[in-house]
Design a protein around this motif. Sequence first.
Motif, PDB file in Angstrom:
ATOM      1  N   THR A 209      -9.158   3.475 -12.904  1.00  0.00           N
ATOM      2  CA  THR A 209      -9.318   4.813 -12.665  1.00  0.00           C
ATOM      3  C   THR A 209      -8.866   5.257 -11.387  1.00  0.00           C
ATOM      4  O   THR A 209      -8.269   6.476 -11.085  1.00  0.00           O
ATOM      5  N   VAL A 210      -8.704   4.279 -10.711  1.00  0.00           N
ATOM      6  CA  VAL A 210      -8.147   4.860  -9.263  1.00  0.00           C
ATOM      7  C   VAL A 210      -6.815   4.110  -8.814  1.00  0.00           C
ATOM      8  O   VAL A 210      -6.027   4.212  -7.974  1.00  0.00           O
ATOM      9  N   THR A 211      -6.378   2.633  -9.769  1.00  0.00           N
ATOM     10  CA  THR A 211      -5.425   1.809  -9.484  1.00  0.00           C
ATOM     11  C   THR A 211      -4.118   2.624  -9.470  1.00  0.00           C
ATOM     12  O   THR A 211      -3.016   2.507  -8.407  1.00  0.00           O
ATOM     13  N   LYS A 212      -3.917   3.564 -10.562  1.00  0.00           N
ATOM     14  CA  LYS A 212      -2.487   4.056 -10.544  1.00  0.00           C
ATOM     15  C   LYS A 212      -2.391   5.282  -9.561  1.00  0.00           C
ATOM     16  O   LYS A 212      -1.211   5.535  -9.218  1.00  0.00           O
ATOM     17  N   SER A 213      -3.393   5.770  -9.061  1.00  0.00           N
ATOM     18  CA  SER A 213      -3.180   7.080  -8.426  1.00  0.00           C
ATOM     19  C   SER A 213      -3.549   6.919  -6.916  1.00  0.00           C
ATOM     20  O   SER A 213      -3.047   7.578  -5.979  1.00  0.00           O
ATOM     21  N   GLN A 214      -4.487   6.181  -6.478  1.00  0.00           N
ATOM     22  CA  GLN A 214      -4.950   6.148  -5.408  1.00  0.00           C
ATOM     23  C   GLN A 214      -4.820   4.868  -4.584  1.00  0.00           C
ATOM     24  O   GLN A 214      -4.786   4.814  -3.264  1.00  0.00           O
ATOM     25  N   ILE A 216      -2.535   2.469  -4.619  1.00  0.00           N
ATOM     26  CA  ILE A 216      -1.219   2.373  -3.945  1.00  0.00           C
ATOM     27  C   ILE A 216      -0.917   3.472  -2.707  1.00  0.00           C
ATOM     28  O   ILE A 216      -0.543   3.213  -1.501  1.00  0.00           O
ATOM     29  N   LYS A 217      -1.499   4.730  -3.086  1.00  0.00           N
ATOM     30  CA  LYS A 217      -1.289   5.890  -2.258  1.00  0.00           C
ATOM     31  C   LYS A 217      -2.088   5.573  -0.852  1.00  0.00           C
ATOM     32  O   LYS A 217      -1.296   5.940   0.285  1.00  0.00           O
ATOM     33  N   TYR A 218      -2.841   5.084  -0.894  1.00  0.00           N
ATOM     34  CA  TYR A 218      -3.836   4.559   0.443  1.00  0.00           C
ATOM     35  C   TYR A 218      -3.715   3.408   0.889  1.00  0.00           C
ATOM     36  O   TYR A 218      -4.486   2.838   1.708  1.00  0.00           O
ATOM     37  N   SER A 219      -2.632   2.569   0.416  1.00  0.00           N
ATOM     38  CA  SER A 219      -2.800   1.215   0.673  1.00  0.00           C
ATOM     39  C   SER A 219      -2.377   0.943   2.091  1.00  0.00           C
ATOM     40  O   SER A 219      -1.994  -0.547   2.581  1.00  0.00           O
ATOM     41  N   ALA A 220      -2.010   1.512   2.986  1.00  0.00           N
ATOM     42  CA  ALA A 220      -1.766   1.525   4.349  1.00  0.00           C
ATOM     43  C   ALA A 220      -3.080   1.043   5.028  1.00  0.00           C
ATOM     44  O   ALA A 220      -2.779   0.508   6.189  1.00  0.00           O
ATOM     45  N   SER A 221      -4.000   1.163   4.442  1.00  0.00           N
ATOM     46  CA  SER A 221      -5.181   0.636   5.093  1.00  0.00           C
ATOM     47  C   SER A 221      -5.570  -0.908   4.790  1.00  0.00           C
ATOM     48  O   SER A 221      -4.483  -1.533   4.401  1.00  0.00           O
TER      49      SER A 221
END
Length: 313
Positions: A209-214, A216-221
């Motif tokens: 539910t989060v892998t495709k949308s969030q 990658i988006k917040y992977s700078a953490s």
Amino acid sequence: MSTVQFKKIALVGIGLIGSSLARVIREKQLAGTIAVSTRTSETLERAHALELGDTYTTSSAEAVRDADLVIVSVPVGASGKVARDMAAELKPGAIVTDVGSTKKSVIEQMAPVLPDNVHFIPGHPIAGTEHSGPDAGFAQLFQGRWCILTPPPGTDEAAVETLSGFWQACGSMVDRMDPEHHDRVLAIVSHLPQLIAYNIVGTADDLETVTKSQVIKYSASGFRDFTRLAASDPTMWRDVCLNNRDAILEMLARFSEDLASLQRAIRWGDGDKLFDLFSRTRHIRKSIIEAGQDVDVPDFGRHVAVSEGQPEN
């Protein structure tokens, strides 16, 4: 020009480590001839295109013929087969070493099939990136990094000194360890972190539910740094796990116990225990920087390496 020179060095395997060795050997003029051997013709053709060696072959036996130094850079599970394939062609007095991340299993595989008239000195340069293949190598990979040698009892001291001099010429600091001690140390400083990275990235991928949308988006953490480790060569790490099973299982058990303690501290709101743990681990990070094994800059120095034209590491 280095004072350490060989007439011929054979590189059996030309991935990240092998191709980096080829480059630094050429740069430092450590050999008159570099023979490159690898299993597949496609990889061999790429090594040839990159001009990593002077001769190229898919036969390790052909590559090691007349070589004064043979460096085996293959997944540790393949060490025994490589040793059997090249044994009959090894030059008497040649130094045979490897770069595998486990040492006890490599010795068990290689030592029984190598001839008595060569100097078998297992080794492990503690250097690498998440990239693999002949294009991934660079001559500075070993600069300021440790290389651990695990010579069996009775190994000729002059041969050990010669191999130590070679690694020092490549830019490494050299240490010696008992093979079993090496495997236990590397299980905690290298193998366990790698498994944690694989596991946490796998867990994130399972959370569809989060892998495709969030993710990658917040992977700078912090998650991004786990994905760097998790991008490493799966064949190499499969073989490491299978060939250092006991030490890795011991460290996984210790880690599981410590993780359970951390869970309890969070569950019961034990802020003092959390603060003490986080303070202690922060000090460890500082110690690593002071030991020259990392840099105190954002992104663990990767942007510095890239700006200087080196691959990320």
